[in-house]
Each structure stands twice: as C-alpha cells, then as structure tokens.
Motif scaffolding. Structure first.
Motif, mmCIF file in Angstrom:
data_model
loop_
_atom_site.group_PDB
_atom_site.id
_atom_site.type_symbol
_atom_site.label_atom_id
_atom_site.label_comp_id
_atom_site.label_asym_id
_atom_site.label_seq_id
_atom_site.Cartn_x
_atom_site.Cartn_y
_atom_site.Cartn_z
ATOM 1 N N LYS A 1 0.835 -1.198 0.000
ATOM 2 C CA LYS A 1 0.000 0.000 0.000
ATOM 3 C C LYS A 1 0.874 1.254 0.000
ATOM 4 O O LYS A 1 1.933 1.282 0.637
ATOM 5 C CB LYS A 1 -0.911 0.016 1.230
ATOM 6 N N ILE A 2 0.438 2.257 -0.735
ATOM 7 C CA ILE A 2 1.008 3.598 -0.645
ATOM 8 C C ILE A 2 -0.086 4.475 -0.075
ATOM 9 O O ILE A 2 -1.071 4.774 -0.759
ATOM 10 C CB ILE A 2 1.467 4.126 -2.021
ATOM 11 N N GLY A 3 0.052 4.865 1.182
ATOM 12 C CA GLY A 3 -1.060 5.521 1.853
ATOM 13 C C GLY A 3 -2.225 4.543 1.928
ATOM 14 O O GLY A 3 -2.092 3.435 2.449
ATOM 15 N N GLY B 1 8.299 11.997 5.623
ATOM 16 C CA GLY B 1 6.929 11.730 5.213
ATOM 17 C C GLY B 1 6.664 11.100 3.869
ATOM 18 O O GLY B 1 5.508 10.943 3.484
ATOM 19 N N ILE B 2 7.703 10.710 3.090
ATOM 20 C CA ILE B 2 7.361 10.034 1.838
ATOM 21 C C ILE B 2 6.773 8.659 2.152
ATOM 22 O O ILE B 2 7.054 8.059 3.193
ATOM 23 C CB ILE B 2 8.553 9.908 0.867
ATOM 24 N N GLN B 3 5.953 8.154 1.224
ATOM 25 C CA GLN B 3 5.221 6.918 1.507
ATOM 26 C C GLN B 3 5.615 5.749 0.618
ATOM 27 O O GLN B 3 5.051 4.664 0.735
ATOM 28 C CB GLN B 3 3.713 7.190 1.436
ATOM 29 N N ALA B 4 6.579 5.947 -0.266
ATOM 30 C CA ALA B 4 7.188 4.852 -1.040
ATOM 31 C C ALA B 4 8.425 5.413 -1.718
ATOM 32 O O ALA B 4 8.528 6.623 -1.964
ATOM 33 C CB ALA B 4 6.226 4.275 -2.078
ATOM 34 N N LEU B 5 9.360 4.511 -2.027
ATOM 35 C CA LEU B 5 10.615 4.919 -2.662
ATOM 36 C C LEU B 5 10.965 3.930 -3.761
ATOM 37 O O LEU B 5 11.000 2.724 -3.524
ATOM 38 C CB LEU B 5 11.742 4.956 -1.619
ATOM 39 N N THR B 6 11.219 4.460 -4.962
ATOM 40 C CA THR B 6 11.707 3.640 -6.070
ATOM 41 C C THR B 6 13.182 3.958 -6.284
ATOM 42 O O THR B 6 13.560 5.134 -6.378
ATOM 43 C CB THR B 6 10.933 3.917 -7.366
ATOM 44 N N LYS C 1 4.375 18.712 2.655
ATOM 45 C CA LYS C 1 3.507 19.640 3.391
ATOM 46 C C LYS C 1 2.532 20.381 2.476
ATOM 47 O O LYS C 1 1.544 20.937 2.962
ATOM 48 C CB LYS C 1 4.369 20.641 4.163
ATOM 49 N N ALA C 2 2.826 20.388 1.168
ATOM 50 C CA ALA C 2 1.995 21.160 0.227
ATOM 51 C C ALA C 2 0.800 20.371 -0.289
ATOM 52 O O ALA C 2 -0.005 20.910 -1.047
ATOM 53 C CB ALA C 2 2.843 21.635 -0.943
ATOM 54 N N THR C 3 0.684 19.093 0.087
ATOM 55 C CA THR C 3 -0.395 18.271 -0.474
ATOM 56 C C THR C 3 -0.925 17.290 0.564
ATOM 57 O O THR C 3 -0.202 16.871 1.465
ATOM 58 C CB THR C 3 0.095 17.500 -1.722
ATOM 59 N N HIS C 4 -2.200 16.934 0.382
ATOM 60 C CA HIS C 4 -2.791 15.877 1.213
ATOM 61 C C HIS C 4 -2.561 14.505 0.591
ATOM 62 O O HIS C 4 -2.840 13.483 1.215
ATOM 63 C CB HIS C 4 -4.298 16.102 1.350
ATOM 64 N N LEU C 5 -2.024 14.489 -0.631
ATOM 65 C CA LEU C 5 -1.809 13.235 -1.356
ATOM 66 C C LEU C 5 -0.536 12.549 -0.858
ATOM 67 O O LEU C 5 0.382 13.206 -0.370
ATOM 68 C CB LEU C 5 -1.679 13.512 -2.856
ATOM 69 N N PRO C 6 -0.448 11.215 -1.027
ATOM 70 C CA PRO C 6 0.817 10.547 -0.733
ATOM 71 C C PRO C 6 1.916 11.080 -1.645
ATOM 72 O O PRO C 6 1.686 11.335 -2.831
ATOM 73 C CB PRO C 6 0.527 9.075 -1.040
#
Length: 329
Positions: free
Chosen positions: A3-5, A164-169, A132-137
C-alpha cells in the motif's frame, strides 16, 4: 498487500516508469490494459508548470481508467516545487512523485533530477516542502548516488521516510553510470532489509523478462518492480511477469495480430489526444519497437514513419498482418 497511503496495489505490484517522450496517456493506456498496476506521468518541469508552459500543462492530463496514477515533478527550486505541487494536486492524481533520478544533462546540470543527490540536505528540505503542500501521498524515485564515491541511498531512504514520503523507487545505477552497465540491486536490498524502513521499496533497472523479475524479487526482497525501457513496444511484459510469478509458466508470445492491434490502439489514442497531425507524428518513434524481430521489416517501417494520414497507416498495418500472420515473433 503493498500500500502507498490508502492505495492498495496488490501483493507484488508492477509499476510503469515515467519516461520522457514515452509514457504519455496513449502509451499508458496500452500498458494499463496489459497489466501495469501503478503508472506515472512523464516528468513535469516545475518551472514549466509555474510559467503555464503548454507542454508541461498538457502532461497533467490523466484519465479515470489510469488510476492509480501519479504525477511526477522535478525542479531545482524548493518554493517552485511547493507551488507546482499545489497546481498538480488540482487535477486530482492519486499521488505525487518527485524525480531525483533523471541523469540527463539538461535536467541534472540545472540542479534538478539526479543533481539533488549531490545535496542531500536540500533534497530533504525540498521533499518536506512537497509533502507539506499536499494531502496526497508523496513518493520519490532516485538512484544509488551521484557516483561510485557517493552511494548514499541507505541514508537518503531513512531521511526521506522520516519527513513523510510513503514509497521509494530506487534505480540500481548512479548518475555517473547514466543507463550504462548492469544495474546493481544489492544496495536496494540493503534499504529493503533495514529494520527502520517501513515504506514500500520498489526496484528499477534492467528488468526485461519474467525470469529476471522472479529472480530479482526472490534475491533482493523488494516490494515491487518498476519497468521502463522493456515496456516500450512491448506492454505485454506486465501480464507476462504476473503470470510467470503466479504459475511459473510463460504466457504465449503476442501474435502479429496482437502486435498490430495494440499498435493500432496506441495510434488511435494518440490521435484522439493530440489531434491527427501531432498524434501520427509522435507515434513514429514506437513502430520499430512494436515490430522488433520481424524479418525484412525495414521497408514497412519506412512506410509507417512516412505516412501522414490515418487511412494510410491503417492500410499499412493491415498489410503487415497479412504478410506476417503466423510468423514467430
């Protein structure tokens, strides 16, 4: 379940890499139809978006059937990246991705893309501003480091997760390598094995067959794989990998009719999205890949790239089907 977020991607998702001048909506459409689990736009210049440049704005086009879809941004100025994150959020993507991996000179030499691998504090500060600028993941795509002396991805992964990042490639090369040599996934595995890392880690680089996808999943323990160049002209790779991972067996190779059908679908969408003139012109880069391996195909390729009407292209594609039907491809 990866899951991402709140976005559920399945047990082992396959991601379509963002590729400049390739992964536009028509290309994404054929990849989605053939099994891509998560896709990204071409990378979008934050400076271009702020200036309302037509090319950058057009790259914001996303469609409901593409979901989940991420918009990928790149830039060198933190405030500009923050502002363009807000602009990108208005078209309602599922996530925002930051490009810290592009190695090409006209990006990296302007302080964007992989250039941020030379200034990790700025990378962290920029990422935090975007988060901080978005509510999106927010997710990130990057490389092992700038060169062999600065393979700092293990530290980078921890610091980006912490803000706060929610996935890393991770692409298994340095910037200095560009796309040369063999991708090294050993550091990607070390990031995945780090007990502090809780976010999904996706591997990228050199995956061009179901066998390699299985071997790299088992050897390096990644949560999923991002596929780029191997999908160009061959979107079937996503479903082929999924089938092989599940059954250990290969799907039948696409027939010439399959290739013509997907190529025609790609062309149709290109024309619908860009208009006939531009849509036909921009498809020309794809024909050689769709029909790679066919004997004596050069005359047909010449016809395809010279044709300037949809009717002519359709007629050529029909002749290709007739001549090569039944041929091994």
């Amino acid at each position: 379940m990866v899951k991402i977020g709140t976005i559920e991607l399945g047990e082992f998702p396959l991601l379509l890499a963002p590729m400049e001048d390739v992964s536009d909506p028509p290309f994404r459409a054929v990849c989605k139809a053939n099994g891509a689990d998560l896709m990204y736009t071409e990378f979008i210049s934050s400076e271009g978006l702020i200036r309302d440049a037509a090319k950058s704005v057009q790259k914001l086009d996303i469609f409901e059937y593409e979901r989940p879809i991420g918009i990928q941004l790149f830039g060198s100025d933190i405030e500009t990246m923050r502002s363009c994150t807000e602009i990108a959020g208005r078209v309602n993507p599922d996530l925002i991705d930051i490009n810290y991996g592009c190695p090409v000179k006209n990006v990296a030499c302007r302080g964007a893309g992989a250039a941020l691998l030379q200034d990790i504090p700025k990378m962290v500060q920029m990422t935090e501003a975007v988060v901080k600028a978005t509510h999106l993941p927010v997710t990130v795509k990057t490389r092992l480091g700038w060169d062999d002396n600065t393979k700092n991805i293990e530290d980078v992964a921890e610091r980006l997760q912490d803000i706060g990042i929610q996935a890393l490639t991770i692409h298994g090369r340095t910037r200095a390598q560009m796309y040369k040599g063999e991708a090294d996934w050993t550091l990607i595995a070390k990031v995945r094995e780090n007990p502090r890392i809780k976010i999904p880690i996706f591997g990228n680089g050199d995956i061009d067959s179901p066998e390699k996808a299985l071997a790299y999943r088992n050897r390096y323990g990644v949560d999923g794989i991002m596929i780029g160049r191997a999908s160009i002209g061959y979107p079937w790779i996503f479903n082929e990998i999924k089938h092989y991972l599940k059954t250990g067996e290969h799907l039948p190779a696409p027939t010439i009719s399959d290739r013509v059908e997907v190529c025609r679908n790609h062309l149709d969408f290109s024309i619908r999205w860009k208009g006939e003139k531009v849509g036909i012109f921009e498809m020309r880069r794809h024909y050689a890949n769709y029909f790679k391996g066919l004997e004596n195909f050069k005359p047909y390729r010449a016809e395809l790239v010279q044709a300037d009407t949809y009717a002519d292209l359709n007629e050529i594609l029909n002749r290709i089907t007739e001549q090569y039907e039944g041929a091994l491809v």
